[in-house]
Design a protein around this motif. Sequence first.
Motif, PDB file in Angstrom:
ATOM      1  N   ARG A  75     -29.863  20.105 -84.326  1.00  0.00           N
ATOM      2  CA  ARG A  75     -28.805  19.997 -83.317  1.00  0.00           C
ATOM      3  C   ARG A  75     -27.452  20.238 -83.986  1.00  0.00           C
ATOM      4  O   ARG A  75     -27.217  19.822 -85.118  1.00  0.00           O
ATOM      5  CB  ARG A  75     -28.818  18.609 -82.658  1.00  0.00           C
ATOM      6  CG  ARG A  75     -30.088  18.301 -81.908  1.00  0.00           C
ATOM      7  CD  ARG A  75     -29.890  17.132 -80.954  1.00  0.00           C
ATOM      8  NE  ARG A  75     -29.538  15.900 -81.620  1.00  0.00           N
ATOM      9  CZ  ARG A  75     -30.410  14.967 -81.989  1.00  0.00           C
ATOM     10  NH1 ARG A  75     -31.710  15.144 -81.768  1.00  0.00           N
ATOM     11  NH2 ARG A  75     -30.005  13.856 -82.569  1.00  0.00           N
ATOM     12  N   GLN A  77     -24.598  19.040 -82.752  1.00  0.00           N
ATOM     13  CA  GLN A  77     -23.669  17.965 -82.387  1.00  0.00           C
ATOM     14  C   GLN A  77     -22.431  18.522 -81.690  1.00  0.00           C
ATOM     15  O   GLN A  77     -21.330  18.003 -81.839  1.00  0.00           O
ATOM     16  CB  GLN A  77     -23.258  17.135 -83.603  1.00  0.00           C
ATOM     17  CG  GLN A  77     -24.383  16.363 -84.260  1.00  0.00           C
ATOM     18  CD  GLN A  77     -24.997  15.303 -83.365  1.00  0.00           C
ATOM     19  OE1 GLN A  77     -26.170  15.354 -83.007  1.00  0.00           O
ATOM     20  NE2 GLN A  77     -24.212  14.321 -82.996  1.00  0.00           N
ATOM     21  N   ILE A  79     -21.144  20.115 -77.786  1.00  0.00           N
ATOM     22  CA  ILE A  79     -21.446  20.378 -76.385  1.00  0.00           C
ATOM     23  C   ILE A  79     -20.363  21.280 -75.800  1.00  0.00           C
ATOM     24  O   ILE A  79     -19.230  21.288 -76.268  1.00  0.00           O
ATOM     25  CB  ILE A  79     -21.576  19.091 -75.551  1.00  0.00           C
ATOM     26  CG1 ILE A  79     -20.287  18.280 -75.565  1.00  0.00           C
ATOM     27  CG2 ILE A  79     -22.746  18.252 -76.031  1.00  0.00           C
ATOM     28  CD1 ILE A  79     -20.364  17.015 -74.705  1.00  0.00           C
ATOM     29  N   TYR A 107     -19.974  13.913 -80.972  1.00  0.00           N
ATOM     30  CA  TYR A 107     -20.127  15.315 -80.584  1.00  0.00           C
ATOM     31  C   TYR A 107     -18.768  16.004 -80.519  1.00  0.00           C
ATOM     32  O   TYR A 107     -17.783  15.421 -80.053  1.00  0.00           O
ATOM     33  CB  TYR A 107     -20.807  15.432 -79.217  1.00  0.00           C
ATOM     34  CG  TYR A 107     -22.309  15.232 -79.259  1.00  0.00           C
ATOM     35  CD1 TYR A 107     -23.174  16.315 -79.181  1.00  0.00           C
ATOM     36  CD2 TYR A 107     -22.852  13.959 -79.389  1.00  0.00           C
ATOM     37  CE1 TYR A 107     -24.551  16.139 -79.225  1.00  0.00           C
ATOM     38  CE2 TYR A 107     -24.230  13.765 -79.444  1.00  0.00           C
ATOM     39  CZ  TYR A 107     -25.073  14.862 -79.363  1.00  0.00           C
ATOM     40  OH  TYR A 107     -26.431  14.673 -79.419  1.00  0.00           O
ATOM     41  N   ASP A 131     -25.540  22.246 -78.142  1.00  0.00           N
ATOM     42  CA  ASP A 131     -26.750  21.509 -77.768  1.00  0.00           C
ATOM     43  C   ASP A 131     -26.908  21.394 -76.254  1.00  0.00           C
ATOM     44  O   ASP A 131     -28.005  21.146 -75.762  1.00  0.00           O
ATOM     45  CB  ASP A 131     -26.708  20.103 -78.369  1.00  0.00           C
ATOM     46  CG  ASP A 131     -26.710  20.135 -79.892  1.00  0.00           C
ATOM     47  OD1 ASP A 131     -27.384  21.016 -80.451  1.00  0.00           O
ATOM     48  OD2 ASP A 131     -26.040  19.293 -80.506  1.00  0.00           O
ATOM     49  N   GLY A 132     -25.825  21.537 -75.520  1.00  0.00           N
ATOM     50  CA  GLY A 132     -25.862  21.422 -74.069  1.00  0.00           C
ATOM     51  C   GLY A 132     -24.475  21.674 -73.512  1.00  0.00           C
ATOM     52  O   GLY A 132     -23.531  21.936 -74.274  1.00  0.00           O
ATOM     53  N   ARG A 153     -29.359  22.717 -72.090  1.00  0.00           N
ATOM     54  CA  ARG A 153     -29.336  21.521 -71.253  1.00  0.00           C
ATOM     55  C   ARG A 153     -28.007  21.437 -70.527  1.00  0.00           C
ATOM     56  O   ARG A 153     -26.962  21.691 -71.121  1.00  0.00           O
ATOM     57  CB  ARG A 153     -29.586  20.283 -72.106  1.00  0.00           C
ATOM     58  CG  ARG A 153     -30.913  20.325 -72.864  1.00  0.00           C
ATOM     59  CD  ARG A 153     -30.940  19.282 -73.962  1.00  0.00           C
ATOM     60  NE  ARG A 153     -32.156  19.338 -74.756  1.00  0.00           N
ATOM     61  CZ  ARG A 153     -32.327  20.107 -75.831  1.00  0.00           C
ATOM     62  NH1 ARG A 153     -31.337  20.910 -76.225  1.00  0.00           N
ATOM     63  NH2 ARG A 153     -33.449  20.092 -76.505  1.00  0.00           N
ATOM     64  N   VAL A 310     -26.025  13.789 -73.340  1.00  0.00           N
ATOM     65  CA  VAL A 310     -26.552  13.356 -74.641  1.00  0.00           C
ATOM     66  C   VAL A 310     -27.979  12.823 -74.483  1.00  0.00           C
ATOM     67  O   VAL A 310     -28.844  13.055 -75.335  1.00  0.00           O
ATOM     68  CB  VAL A 310     -25.622  12.303 -75.278  1.00  0.00           C
ATOM     69  CG1 VAL A 310     -26.271  11.667 -76.502  1.00  0.00           C
ATOM     70  CG2 VAL A 310     -24.294  12.943 -75.666  1.00  0.00           C
ATOM     71  N   GLU A 312     -30.128  13.925 -72.309  1.00  0.00           N
ATOM     72  CA  GLU A 312     -30.946  15.131 -72.209  1.00  0.00           C
ATOM     73  C   GLU A 312     -31.182  15.743 -73.592  1.00  0.00           C
ATOM     74  O   GLU A 312     -32.290  16.148 -73.927  1.00  0.00           O
ATOM     75  CB  GLU A 312     -30.246  16.159 -71.323  1.00  0.00           C
ATOM     76  CG  GLU A 312     -30.298  15.859 -69.836  1.00  0.00           C
ATOM     77  CD  GLU A 312     -31.550  16.471 -69.226  1.00  0.00           C
ATOM     78  OE1 GLU A 312     -31.638  17.688 -69.109  1.00  0.00           O
ATOM     79  OE2 GLU A 312     -32.452  15.682 -68.884  1.00  0.00           O
ATOM     80  N   ILE A 313     -30.126  15.814 -74.388  1.00  0.00           N
ATOM     81  CA  ILE A 313     -30.216  16.431 -75.704  1.00  0.00           C
ATOM     82  C   ILE A 313     -31.131  15.637 -76.626  1.00  0.00           C
ATOM     83  O   ILE A 313     -31.953  16.205 -77.359  1.00  0.00           O
ATOM     84  CB  ILE A 313     -28.807  16.552 -76.328  1.00  0.00           C
ATOM     85  CG1 ILE A 313     -27.959  17.566 -75.552  1.00  0.00           C
ATOM     86  CG2 ILE A 313     -28.886  16.932 -77.801  1.00  0.00           C
ATOM     87  CD1 ILE A 313     -26.482  17.511 -75.895  1.00  0.00           C
ATOM     88  N   GLU A 314     -31.012  14.325 -76.580  1.00  0.00           N
ATOM     89  CA  GLU A 314     -31.738  13.479 -77.529  1.00  0.00           C
ATOM     90  C   GLU A 314     -33.062  12.971 -76.986  1.00  0.00           C
ATOM     91  O   GLU A 314     -33.728  12.143 -77.608  1.00  0.00           O
ATOM     92  CB  GLU A 314     -30.836  12.324 -77.961  1.00  0.00           C
ATOM     93  CG  GLU A 314     -29.578  12.838 -78.671  1.00  0.00           C
ATOM     94  CD  GLU A 314     -28.643  11.745 -79.146  1.00  0.00           C
ATOM     95  OE1 GLU A 314     -28.913  10.553 -78.835  1.00  0.00           O
ATOM     96  OE2 GLU A 314     -27.650  12.067 -79.822  1.00  0.00           O
TER      97      GLU A 314
END
Length: 335
Positions: A75, A77, A79, A107, A131-132, A153, A310, A312-314
Amino acid sequence: MSEQTDPARPHRGTSGDRVSMAAVAGRAGVSGQTVSRVVNGSPRVDPATRERVERAMAELGYRPHRAARALRTGRSQTIGLVVTTLATVGNSRMLQATAEAAAERGYALTLVTAAAGVADAFERLAEQGVDGAIVLNEASALVPAAQRPLGLRLVVVDAPAEAGLVVVHSDHAGGAAAATRRLLDLGHRTVHHLAGPAESFAAAERERGWRETLRAADAEQPAVVRGDWSSEAGHAAGAALAGASAVFCANDQMALGLLRALADAGRRVPDDVAVIGFDDVPDAANYRPPLTTIRQDFEALAQRAVELLVGEIEGSAVAAASVVPASLVERASAR
């Protein structure tokens, strides 16, 4: 003579310019693996230990190496934030609040505009390895039709619930209903509405709350006067609303223009016309008269959007939709 290490001074890594993870572990009295877990947000650290490690990081000035962490976790980190414009008060406040909420969770934030379309914005974010992404307001209406890169995401702000999308929005309809009820409770037989753009989800929801409240009160539903969120549009709407006794404006900027138009027409607020806005912009308390309005909690909205993204990402379970309450702020323009 060997060099003595002062425990109060930051420890430097082998490069001479970065504090090492080993130094943090030594200061906190834990293993390097525990420090790594804290850095990467692992839940497998008890709160007291996490606090001790974070305190050691602060004391030593430790900064995680973002590129190395990206290699370990897969990732970046980072967005993305997708907007069509930053000219509106809501978007600019959401940018600030989102940047702060993202930073609190470790992030970074990358801003892209959707001038060439949302799909193009998604592609640019994917190329940057985010990441999203969070999509704001006017851009949100374009998301369902846009092709997005596989695995990107998303959390969409101010959009209707759609299959496969995580959405968050203020309670626009509830806030509009509270404004309309307040004006009816003041004795007005009906409430006129200065609405936002027809294609806006927020404007449509505020219009719905206004309309449903009038219907429930068996009050007349006047024709909507529509604007584009700007104070200029509010001023231009003054001619159509000069005969109203109560007006609910879909945002504070249009309310500002309307207040000027009413003053130009010799109509006193609130003696002749009661006015309520929406947003509670920082200047609303300094309008003449101070504006009664519906407060959108932009900080809570951004916090919730980042929290959902976050998650969703994690890999945490997240709700498909989330609504942030809006509240009435009473001032002198509606009494």
